[in-house]
Design a protein around this motif. Structure first.
Motif, PDB file in Angstrom:
ATOM      1  N   GLY A  87     -43.682   6.020 -72.205  1.00 14.60           N
ATOM      2  CA  GLY A  87     -43.275   4.755 -72.301  1.00 14.60           C
ATOM      3  C   GLY A  87     -41.999   4.248 -71.420  1.00 14.60           C
ATOM      4  O   GLY A  87     -41.839   3.015 -71.459  1.00 14.60           O
ATOM      5  N   ASN A  88     -41.452   5.365 -70.703  1.00 10.68           N
ATOM      6  CA  ASN A  88     -40.075   4.707 -70.112  1.00 10.68           C
ATOM      7  C   ASN A  88     -40.629   4.652 -68.510  1.00 10.68           C
ATOM      8  O   ASN A  88     -41.154   5.650 -68.051  1.00 10.68           O
ATOM      9  N   PHE A  89     -40.193   3.488 -68.079  1.00  7.64           N
ATOM     10  CA  PHE A  89     -40.655   3.477 -66.224  1.00  7.64           C
ATOM     11  C   PHE A  89     -39.817   4.289 -65.518  1.00  7.64           C
ATOM     12  O   PHE A  89     -38.626   4.092 -65.476  1.00  7.64           O
ATOM     13  N   VAL A  90     -40.237   4.975 -64.629  1.00  4.89           N
ATOM     14  CA  VAL A  90     -39.321   5.773 -63.521  1.00  4.89           C
ATOM     15  C   VAL A  90     -40.160   5.331 -62.348  1.00  4.89           C
ATOM     16  O   VAL A  90     -41.404   5.324 -62.065  1.00  4.89           O
ATOM     17  N   PRO A  91     -39.109   4.147 -61.487  1.00  9.96           N
ATOM     18  CA  PRO A  91     -39.753   3.844 -60.118  1.00  9.96           C
ATOM     19  C   PRO A  91     -40.235   4.722 -59.119  1.00  9.96           C
ATOM     20  O   PRO A  91     -40.990   4.241 -58.378  1.00  9.96           O
ATOM     21  N   GLN A  92     -39.761   5.755 -59.103  1.00 13.59           N
ATOM     22  CA  GLN A  92     -40.142   6.804 -58.169  1.00 13.59           C
ATOM     23  C   GLN A  92     -40.621   8.262 -58.707  1.00 13.59           C
ATOM     24  O   GLN A  92     -39.532   8.848 -59.079  1.00 13.59           O
ATOM     25  N   LEU A  93     -41.771   8.834 -58.585  1.00 13.74           N
ATOM     26  CA  LEU A  93     -42.058  10.204 -59.048  1.00 13.74           C
ATOM     27  C   LEU A  93     -42.570  10.850 -57.753  1.00 13.74           C
ATOM     28  O   LEU A  93     -41.849  11.560 -57.000  1.00 13.74           O
ATOM     29  N   GLY A  94     -43.558  10.781 -57.550  1.00 14.42           N
ATOM     30  CA  GLY A  94     -44.332  11.351 -56.235  1.00 14.42           C
ATOM     31  C   GLY A  94     -44.767  12.640 -56.341  1.00 14.42           C
ATOM     32  O   GLY A  94     -44.469  13.628 -57.423  1.00 14.42           O
ATOM     33  N   ASP A  95     -45.586  13.361 -55.429  1.00 14.12           N
ATOM     34  CA  ASP A  95     -45.675  14.763 -55.479  1.00 14.12           C
ATOM     35  C   ASP A  95     -44.773  15.571 -55.016  1.00 14.12           C
ATOM     36  O   ASP A  95     -44.309  15.855 -53.968  1.00 14.12           O
ATOM     37  N   GLY A  96     -43.967  16.037 -56.254  1.00 15.87           N
ATOM     38  CA  GLY A  96     -42.739  16.797 -55.897  1.00 15.87           C
ATOM     39  C   GLY A  96     -43.161  18.033 -55.696  1.00 15.87           C
ATOM     40  O   GLY A  96     -42.047  18.969 -55.080  1.00 15.87           O
ATOM     41  N   ARG A  97     -44.063  18.730 -56.035  1.00 18.14           N
ATOM     42  CA  ARG A  97     -44.384  19.940 -55.746  1.00 18.14           C
ATOM     43  C   ARG A  97     -45.874  20.139 -55.287  1.00 18.14           C
ATOM     44  O   ARG A  97     -46.568  21.080 -55.622  1.00 18.14           O
ATOM     45  N   ALA A  98     -46.497  18.993 -54.881  1.00 17.44           N
ATOM     46  CA  ALA A  98     -47.891  19.052 -54.340  1.00 17.44           C
ATOM     47  C   ALA A  98     -48.214  18.559 -52.909  1.00 17.44           C
ATOM     48  O   ALA A  98     -47.250  17.728 -52.526  1.00 17.44           O
ATOM     49  N   THR A 122     -40.648  18.666 -52.011  1.00 16.69           N
ATOM     50  CA  THR A 122     -41.113  17.426 -51.011  1.00 16.69           C
ATOM     51  C   THR A 122     -39.812  16.424 -51.292  1.00 16.69           C
ATOM     52  O   THR A 122     -38.971  16.649 -52.295  1.00 16.69           O
ATOM     53  N   PRO A 123     -39.689  15.425 -50.644  1.00 16.71           N
ATOM     54  CA  PRO A 123     -38.727  14.572 -50.829  1.00 16.71           C
ATOM     55  C   PRO A 123     -38.733  13.903 -52.407  1.00 16.71           C
ATOM     56  O   PRO A 123     -37.889  13.157 -52.808  1.00 16.71           O
ATOM     57  N   PHE A 124     -40.020  13.958 -52.867  1.00 15.65           N
ATOM     58  CA  PHE A 124     -39.990  13.688 -54.346  1.00 15.65           C
ATOM     59  C   PHE A 124     -39.904  14.662 -55.458  1.00 15.65           C
ATOM     60  O   PHE A 124     -40.180  14.349 -56.560  1.00 15.65           O
ATOM     61  N   SER A 125     -39.146  15.602 -55.223  1.00 15.38           N
ATOM     62  CA  SER A 125     -38.883  16.631 -56.094  1.00 15.38           C
ATOM     63  C   SER A 125     -38.003  16.389 -57.165  1.00 15.38           C
ATOM     64  O   SER A 125     -38.139  17.282 -58.068  1.00 15.38           O
ATOM     65  N   ARG A 126     -37.027  15.653 -56.924  1.00 16.77           N
ATOM     66  CA  ARG A 126     -36.073  15.300 -57.929  1.00 16.77           C
ATOM     67  C   ARG A 126     -35.363  16.477 -58.596  1.00 16.77           C
ATOM     68  O   ARG A 126     -35.132  16.653 -59.758  1.00 16.77           O
ATOM     69  N   GLY A 127     -35.028  17.469 -57.784  1.00 27.02           N
ATOM     70  CA  GLY A 127     -34.399  18.429 -58.138  1.00 27.02           C
ATOM     71  C   GLY A 127     -34.970  19.654 -58.379  1.00 27.02           C
ATOM     72  O   GLY A 127     -34.526  20.647 -58.645  1.00 27.02           O
TER      73      GLY A 127
END
Length: 495
Positions: A87-98, A122-127
């Motif tokens: 229910g909480n919007f995250v504006p950037q997720l992406g393929d962080g490990r794919a 990837t640049p979407f890995s978020r740590g």
């Protein structure tokens, strides 16, 4: 440096998604792993994709599906997307490990993606570390292939590979990579990524891409973007009705896990119910029960409403008219789902036709099952023997008493009104109700053994769950519910 393999006569990969504007993805290679070893290649699926399993050795396939070697035409990209998570919007997720490696057109003429999970940051890995542990890879392999065998639209497992490197979660675990296959990896969250940035042109480009790739028939209609929304909603209604008919609980029905292709995607903390309870939740991260078994239909509708919001600028120039058109589709989803659910339950009760009173018959059976904490899968499977005159298995689940007697009498009378012969009805029931599912405790046992190097339980379980309607598996050890102390109370994401 990664280089394409020599061509061995298999299909040359394409990547239509990588021809979209560069803001749709980040182009990057998989990260090499130290010592890839093939756990399993899905040989039948590979052949359907036009990949000859015999064309390369196991060591070569391990190199390919670990990401160490690219085949001709592979163009790896990490896809950009956003999403509502619980229910909480995250504006950037992406393929962080794919990574999306590319696409092939199979021997059946269908274009499908091949996608690696656990292929590095990837640049979407978020740590995150971008890697996958062996356990979640084997879980997805088992459950996705079981879902396919159960007749559920789903992503599929093409290969599982160990990396020869550890990953660290709550403890050190063996690393692995999964190669999965899908008709497409565009999600509701892909649209949200661009809508959140006010990039209407990208939303239009993405909608056109999905129409051309997945729903070409809507291109010729007067309102293709509205019909796209309707086609996706129609597919989700069928999909969730099928889930519920199997006692399946997705676990993370976030908008980044709703595929525009109408396939089940993401087998993280998913599970199948043992004892029937509509409030059942397994996912350790679903603290509020947002994606509990009985809430899945409304959560799919909520996700579709988020897709509709993204498409509003494409539906009509007038905002009020666009909202009206979108609302009509979202409301229609509920009617589609109810019809699909009735059809699903009619099949599970062995009925060839529908009648208005059948809903009461279904509700009363589910109430009996809940009151007795009956096993969902075994209760429905036992109906076949019951129609043949032996209700012992069903009574073992539901218990004895007038309520059970009355329900059995009403159900048998309903079958007789259809003129159903017991043998024919029993055949329909066994074809509709599996005897074997990937039960949570069995999956965990297979994973625990694999982590010590013993893959035999994984292979045995995989064989059983990919033959779910056959009588030998229905009577075998993998069909049994957990004994006291074997129950799995929570499932975990694996990231």
């Amino acid at each position: 440096m990664l280089a394409p393999n020599d061509d061995t006569g298999g299909p040359v990969f394409d990547n239509s998604y990588a021809r979209l504007p560069e803001r749709f993805y980040v182009r990057q290679p998989p990260r090499r792993v130290a010592a890839p070893s093939l756990i399993r290649l899905n040989r039948l699926l590979a052949a359907t994709l036009g990949l000859d399993p015999e064309a390369r050795s196991e060591a070569e396939w391990a190199e390919v599906f670990a990401g160490n070697r690219l085949l001709p035409g592979m163009d790896p990209v990490a896809m950009a997307y956003a999403g509502h998570q619980f229910g909480n919007f995250v504006p950037q997720l992406g393929d962080g490990r794919a990574l999306l490696l590319g696409e092939v057109i199979g021997t059946d003429g269908v274009r499908r993606d091949i996608h690696l999970k656990g292929s590095g940051r990837t640049p979407f890995s978020r740590g995150g570390d971008g890697r996958a542990a062996l356990g979640p890879v084997l879980r997805e392999y088992l459950v996705s292939e079981a879902m396919h065998a159960l007749g559920v639209p789903t992503t599929r497992a093409l290969a599982a590979v160990t990396t020869g490197e550890p990953v660290f979660r709550d403890r050190e675990l063996p690393g692995a990579v999964l190669a999965r296959v899908a008709r497409g990896h565009v999600r509701v969250g892909t649209f949200q990524y661009f809508a959140a940035r006010g990039d209407t042109e990208a939303v239009r480009v993405l909608a056109d891409y999905v129409i051309d790739r997945l729903y070409p028939d809507v291109r010729e209609t007067d309102a293709p973007y509205r019909e796209l929304l309707a086609a996706v909603a129609r597919g989700q209604a069928r999909l969730v009705a099928r889930w519920l008919g199997l006692g399946f609980i997705h676990g993370v029905m976030n908008t980044d896990n709703l595929s525009l292709a109408g396939e089940t995607i993401d087998y993280g903390p998913c599970a199948f119910m043992d004892a029937y309870d509509p409030a059942t939740v397994f996912s350790s991260i679903d603290q509020g029960g947002r994606y509990a078994y009985a809430r899945q239909p409304e959560m799919a509708q909520w996700n579709l409403a988020r897709l509709a919001e993204c498409l509003l600028p494409l539906l009509a120039e007038d905002q009020d008219r666009a909202v009206e058109l979108a609302t009509e589709v979202i409301n229609q989803y509920a009617r589609w789902f109810e019809a699909d659910w009735r059809e699903e339950m009619a099949r599970k009760l062995g009925l060839a036709t529908e009648h208005p009173h059948d809903q009461r018959l279904v509700e009363d059976l589910l109430e009996l099952m809940q009151g007795a904490r009956a096993d969902f899968t075994l209760s429905f499977r036992a109906l076949a023997a019951s129609v043949e005159g032996d209700a012992a298995e069903l009574r073992a689940q539901l218990g004895e008493g007038n309520a059970v007697d009355q329900w059995l009498s009403r159900w048998r009378e309903r079958l007789e009104r259809e003129g159903a012969e017991p043998e024919a009805a029993a055949q329909r029931l066994r074809a509709a109700n599996p005897g074997c599912i990937p039960r949570n405790h069995r999956v965990e046992q297979a994973i625990s053994a694999a982590e010590t190097g013993d893959l035999a339980p994984f292979e045995a379980l995989l064989d059983a769950v990919t033959r779910p309607f056959e009588e030998d598996t229905a009577q075998g050890p993998f069909a049994r519910p957990p004994e006291p102390g074997e129950e799995v109370a929570q499932t975990f994401c694996g990231t």
